[in-house]
Design a protein around this motif. Sequence first.
Motif, PDB file in Angstrom:
ATOM      1  N   PRO A  35      -0.035  -4.032   6.773  1.00 54.27           N
ATOM      2  CA  PRO A  35      -0.836  -4.206   5.547  1.00 54.27           C
ATOM      3  C   PRO A  35      -2.268  -3.701   5.649  1.00 54.27           C
ATOM      4  O   PRO A  35      -3.040  -3.872   4.710  1.00 54.27           O
ATOM      5  N   ILE A  36      -2.639  -3.130   6.805  1.00 55.74           N
ATOM      6  CA  ILE A  36      -4.005  -2.618   6.920  1.00 55.74           C
ATOM      7  C   ILE A  36      -4.242  -1.510   5.897  1.00 55.74           C
ATOM      8  O   ILE A  36      -5.290  -1.462   5.241  1.00 55.74           O
ATOM      9  N   LEU A  37      -3.268  -0.616   5.763  1.00 57.04           N
ATOM     10  CA  LEU A  37      -3.337   0.438   4.754  1.00 57.04           C
ATOM     11  C   LEU A  37      -2.471   0.055   3.568  1.00 57.04           C
ATOM     12  O   LEU A  37      -1.467  -0.634   3.731  1.00 57.04           O
ATOM     13  N   PRO A  38      -2.824   0.502   2.377  1.00 54.88           N
ATOM     14  CA  PRO A  38      -1.958   0.242   1.216  1.00 54.88           C
ATOM     15  C   PRO A  38      -0.687   1.081   1.303  1.00 54.88           C
ATOM     16  O   PRO A  38      -0.563   1.958   2.161  1.00 54.88           O
ATOM     17  N   TYR A  39       0.238   0.816   0.404  1.00 56.00           N
ATOM     18  CA  TYR A  39       1.475   1.586   0.355  1.00 56.00           C
ATOM     19  C   TYR A  39       1.150   3.072   0.162  1.00 56.00           C
ATOM     20  O   TYR A  39       0.351   3.437  -0.688  1.00 56.00           O
ATOM     21  N   ALA A  40       1.737   3.902   1.027  1.00 55.37           N
ATOM     22  CA  ALA A  40       1.516   5.361   1.030  1.00 55.37           C
ATOM     23  C   ALA A  40       0.085   5.718   1.417  1.00 55.37           C
ATOM     24  O   ALA A  40      -0.343   6.865   1.204  1.00 55.37           O
ATOM     25  N   GLY A  41      -0.649   4.774   2.004  1.00 50.97           N
ATOM     26  CA  GLY A  41      -2.037   5.040   2.381  1.00 50.97           C
ATOM     27  C   GLY A  41      -2.170   6.148   3.410  1.00 50.97           C
ATOM     28  O   GLY A  41      -3.022   7.033   3.277  1.00 50.97           O
TER      29      GLY A  41
END
Length: 238
Positions: free
Chosen positions: A64-70
Amino acid sequence: MATTTLTPTQRAVRTTVALKALMAVSGLIMVGFLLAHMYGNLKVFAGQESFDGYAHHLRTIGQPILPYAGLLWIIRVVLLASVVGHAYAAVKLWARAKRARGGGNTKRYQSTKGRTGVQRTYASFTLRWGGIVILLFVIFHLLQFTWGTVHPGGASGSPYQRVVNGFGVWWVVVAYTVAMIAVGFHLRHGMWSALTTLGANTSAIARRRLNLLAYAVAGVITAGFLLPPYSILLGLVS
């Protein structure tokens, strides 16, 4: 009239050396992307579940550190910056070379080999015209597989099925082949030129090794990208 005084840093980044370095570094970034993309394409041989799982995983890396597709968006931004920088450096260097020859009417290489008395260079074909072919293909490739605007062979919610549908159409495979041959020629000269610019071409032995590396990278990437479409077209992957 006011004159603008450039700082040493501003003068440095406008030099031909800086432009060649920009072209080399941005080109190597794109080579790294091509190798990773080729690996992903070869997952088609593992079947639909594996390929679709890989495509989905690319969008969830870092959560969860990056958003989806981050992570994908980070890669896209870096890649877009590399493409823009590469094209900018290429155009600037071409314009400077043209000015240095005294304009467009000056023949650069005199030779009896050429029909018009001018010997065109290998790089002039593979890098300039090849780059235009690659750019046009990338636009079509994005429209087909990323944005889903065009879908020869049929649309699908499955990444695997979109690939199989698309490469089941002969003219798509022909266009893909032309583009990948252009990529191969571009890589052959571009790899050698980039590593030379960055200081790797220091001796005759190093030059031979650079040539072998350039041929190897160009051959592996070209063959790796062409394996899936021809396997699909010939019915080896369905």
